[in-house]
Scaffold this motif. Structure first.
Motif, mmCIF file in Angstrom:
data_model
loop_
_atom_site.group_PDB
_atom_site.id
_atom_site.type_symbol
_atom_site.label_atom_id
_atom_site.label_comp_id
_atom_site.label_asym_id
_atom_site.label_seq_id
_atom_site.Cartn_x
_atom_site.Cartn_y
_atom_site.Cartn_z
ATOM 1 N N SER A 113 10.026 5.517 19.623
ATOM 2 C CA SER A 113 9.302 4.315 19.244
ATOM 3 C C SER A 113 9.556 4.041 17.763
ATOM 4 O O SER A 113 10.037 4.903 17.029
ATOM 5 N N ALA A 114 9.180 2.844 17.330
ATOM 6 C CA ALA A 114 9.345 2.500 15.916
ATOM 7 C C ALA A 114 8.581 3.493 15.048
ATOM 8 O O ALA A 114 9.057 3.916 14.001
ATOM 9 N N GLY A 115 7.388 3.870 15.520
ATOM 10 C CA GLY A 115 6.579 4.813 14.758
ATOM 11 C C GLY A 115 7.264 6.157 14.614
ATOM 12 O O GLY A 115 7.266 6.762 13.545
ATOM 13 N N GLU A 116 7.862 6.604 15.698
ATOM 14 C CA GLU A 116 8.556 7.890 15.644
ATOM 15 C C GLU A 116 9.788 7.819 14.732
ATOM 16 O O GLU A 116 10.089 8.769 14.017
ATOM 17 N N LEU A 159 10.106 5.891 12.145
ATOM 18 C CA LEU A 159 9.598 5.891 10.780
ATOM 19 C C LEU A 159 9.249 7.311 10.358
ATOM 20 O O LEU A 159 9.591 7.756 9.264
ATOM 21 N N LEU A 160 8.587 8.003 11.259
ATOM 22 C CA LEU A 160 8.221 9.393 10.975
ATOM 23 C C LEU A 160 9.456 10.225 10.638
ATOM 24 O O LEU A 160 9.474 11.004 9.685
ATOM 25 N N LEU A 161 10.499 10.018 11.410
ATOM 26 C CA LEU A 161 11.737 10.776 11.190
ATOM 27 C C LEU A 161 12.392 10.394 9.870
ATOM 28 O O LEU A 161 12.875 11.253 9.134
ATOM 29 N N ALA A 162 12.399 9.091 9.571
ATOM 30 C CA ALA A 162 13.020 8.636 8.322
ATOM 31 C C ALA A 162 12.287 9.208 7.118
ATOM 32 O O ALA A 162 12.900 9.648 6.134
ATOM 33 N N LYS A 163 10.976 9.235 7.226
ATOM 34 C CA LYS A 163 10.169 9.756 6.127
ATOM 35 C C LYS A 163 10.361 11.275 5.979
ATOM 36 O O LYS A 163 10.546 11.784 4.870
ATOM 37 N N ALA A 193 16.818 3.664 4.229
ATOM 38 C CA ALA A 193 16.316 3.657 5.601
ATOM 39 C C ALA A 193 14.809 3.430 5.619
ATOM 40 O O ALA A 193 14.294 2.629 6.409
ATOM 41 N N LEU A 194 14.095 4.106 4.734
ATOM 42 C CA LEU A 194 12.648 3.943 4.678
ATOM 43 C C LEU A 194 12.291 2.538 4.179
ATOM 44 O O LEU A 194 11.310 1.934 4.637
ATOM 45 N N ALA A 195 13.096 2.021 3.261
ATOM 46 C CA ALA A 195 12.844 0.679 2.731
ATOM 47 C C ALA A 195 12.934 -0.378 3.829
ATOM 48 O O ALA A 195 12.261 -1.409 3.761
ATOM 49 N N LEU A 196 13.720 -0.121 4.849
ATOM 50 C CA LEU A 196 13.797 -1.055 5.967
ATOM 51 C C LEU A 196 12.444 -1.177 6.662
ATOM 52 O O LEU A 196 12.030 -2.266 7.047
ATOM 53 N N TYR A 197 11.751 -0.029 6.798
ATOM 54 C CA TYR A 197 10.417 -0.069 7.398
ATOM 55 C C TYR A 197 9.413 -0.761 6.487
ATOM 56 O O TYR A 197 8.396 -1.251 6.941
ATOM 57 N N GLY A 198 9.725 -0.763 5.200
ATOM 58 C CA GLY A 198 8.789 -1.354 4.244
ATOM 59 C C GLY A 198 9.076 -2.795 3.900
ATOM 60 O O GLY A 198 8.341 -3.406 3.136
ATOM 61 N N LYS A 199 10.124 -3.373 4.489
ATOM 62 C CA LYS A 199 10.576 -4.653 3.949
ATOM 63 C C LYS A 199 9.565 -5.788 4.087
ATOM 64 O O LYS A 199 9.584 -6.723 3.295
ATOM 65 N N ASP A 200 8.662 -5.686 5.061
ATOM 66 C CA ASP A 200 7.638 -6.732 5.201
ATOM 67 C C ASP A 200 6.283 -6.299 4.640
ATOM 68 O O ASP A 200 5.297 -7.009 4.776
ATOM 69 N N MET A 201 6.239 -5.134 4.023
ATOM 70 C CA MET A 201 4.966 -4.648 3.480
ATOM 71 C C MET A 201 4.626 -5.360 2.178
ATOM 72 O O MET A 201 5.497 -5.647 1.367
ATOM 73 N N VAL A 202 3.331 -5.592 1.985
ATOM 74 C CA VAL A 202 2.846 -5.976 0.666
ATOM 75 C C VAL A 202 2.454 -4.674 -0.026
ATOM 76 O O VAL A 202 1.530 -3.991 0.403
ATOM 77 N N THR A 203 3.197 -4.319 -1.041
ATOM 78 C CA THR A 203 2.972 -3.017 -1.685
ATOM 79 C C THR A 203 2.369 -3.169 -3.076
ATOM 80 O O THR A 203 2.361 -2.231 -3.870
ATOM 81 N N THR A 204 1.885 -4.370 -3.371
ATOM 82 C CA THR A 204 1.304 -4.594 -4.701
ATOM 83 C C THR A 204 -0.188 -4.888 -4.607
ATOM 84 O O THR A 204 -0.792 -5.355 -5.566
ATOM 85 N N GLY A 205 -0.771 -4.626 -3.441
ATOM 86 C CA GLY A 205 -2.201 -4.859 -3.244
ATOM 87 C C GLY A 205 -3.020 -3.650 -3.672
ATOM 88 O O GLY A 205 -2.544 -2.771 -4.389
ATOM 89 N N PRO A 206 -4.278 -3.609 -3.212
ATOM 90 C CA PRO A 206 -5.185 -2.525 -3.616
ATOM 91 C C PRO A 206 -4.657 -1.127 -3.292
ATOM 92 O O PRO A 206 -5.000 -0.166 -3.988
ATOM 93 N N SER A 207 -3.818 -1.019 -2.270
ATOM 94 C CA SER A 207 -3.311 0.313 -1.897
ATOM 95 C C SER A 207 -2.394 0.896 -2.969
ATOM 96 O O SER A 207 -2.067 2.082 -2.944
ATOM 97 N N LEU A 208 -1.990 0.056 -3.919
ATOM 98 C CA LEU A 208 -1.141 0.560 -5.012
ATOM 99 C C LEU A 208 -1.973 1.244 -6.100
ATOM 100 O O LEU A 208 -1.452 2.025 -6.890
#
Ligand SMILES: *[C@@H]1O[C@H](CO)[C@@H](O)[C@H](O)[C@H]1NC(C)=O
Length: 236
Positions: free
Chosen positions: A55-58, A60-64, A96-111
């Protein structure tokens, strides 16, 4: 040269004169702990395992896990400097990991967090990690402390038990992944001394991937950083 060429953890070239002579920092009582490598998945809506081989989740887990594994024996990047093939492998894993992050907003409160550098290509940081011993100390955690709401960012290098060098910046999210920052002041502080240093530049970084454990960053100079969330909050 380029004053603009700043990076999230950019530091002025430290020379021995940056440290008060005869005031070498105490030896660290602790060495840096092992890098936590427990890739976790956020609540993923999994498709049945039978549906696809992974799955996509798996994936991602592997890439990380792949990235964390590749950096785990690299002394935060010091060993990678002399190994082009490992560097290429790590950059591939980051991409590879950046591909999973390409639609993420990474500048919000989680930063907003105390982030701890696990691996980097930044020469200034690696220089300090390699050479702290010359000053009678060892480099402890290298941190990036961000408060998005207040627009503040501190780059921190610790020299356990009590030495610290930190650079204060203002910062501003300017896109879903990019943060601009501007240094405002820097401090080199020991147990009983403190030296304020002048501000020296500005720049930006992009968090290409972010989750509850780690963040992957590329900066204005094309340097990479892999960072995890420190198990504590750093305060000035
Ligand atoms: C350099 O990296 C490659 C690929 O990761 C690895 O097989 C090799 O052992 C590394 N060499 C050294 C000297 O660490």
């Amino acid at each position: 040269m380029a004053v603009m060429a700043a990076a999230p953890f950019l530091l002025p070239a430290l020379s021995t004169s940056a440290f008060p002579s005869g005031r070498s920092l105490p030896n660290p009582s602790q060495s840096r702990g092992t890098i936590p490598c427990h890739p976790k998945l956020r609540h993923s809506s999994r498709t049945p395992v039978a549906a696809r081989s992974a799955s996509a989740g798996e994936s991602l887990l592997l890439a990380k896990a792949d990235l964390l594994d590749l950096i785990s024996d690299q002394a935060r990047g010091v060993r990678t400097e002399g190994n082009a093939s490992r560097r290429a492998g790590i950059v591939r894993a980051i991409d590879a990991l950046a591909l999973y992050g390409k639609d993420m907003v990474t500048t919000g409160p989680s930063l907003s967090a105390t982030w701890r550098m696990m691996w980097t290509t930044e020469k200034e940081q690696l220089f300090i990690i390699k050479n702290a011993r010359l000053f009678g100390t060892e480099t402890g955690d290298v941190l990036q402390v961000i408060d998005v709401g207040k627009g503040l960012l501190n780059n921190v290098i610790t020299f356990p038990p009590s030495g610290v060098f930190f650079v204060r910046s203002t910062c501003e999210a300017v896109s879903p992944q990019r943060v601009n920052f501007r240094f405002t002041s820097a401090v080199l502080r020991g147990n009983s001394w403190q030296i304020p240093l002048p501000p020296f530049g500005q720049g930006w970084f992009e968090s290409l991937y972010l989750d509850e454990d780690i963040r992957v960053v590329k900066d204005i100079r094309g340097d990479y950083l892999v960072i995890d969330r420190a198990p504590y909050s750093w305060k000035e």
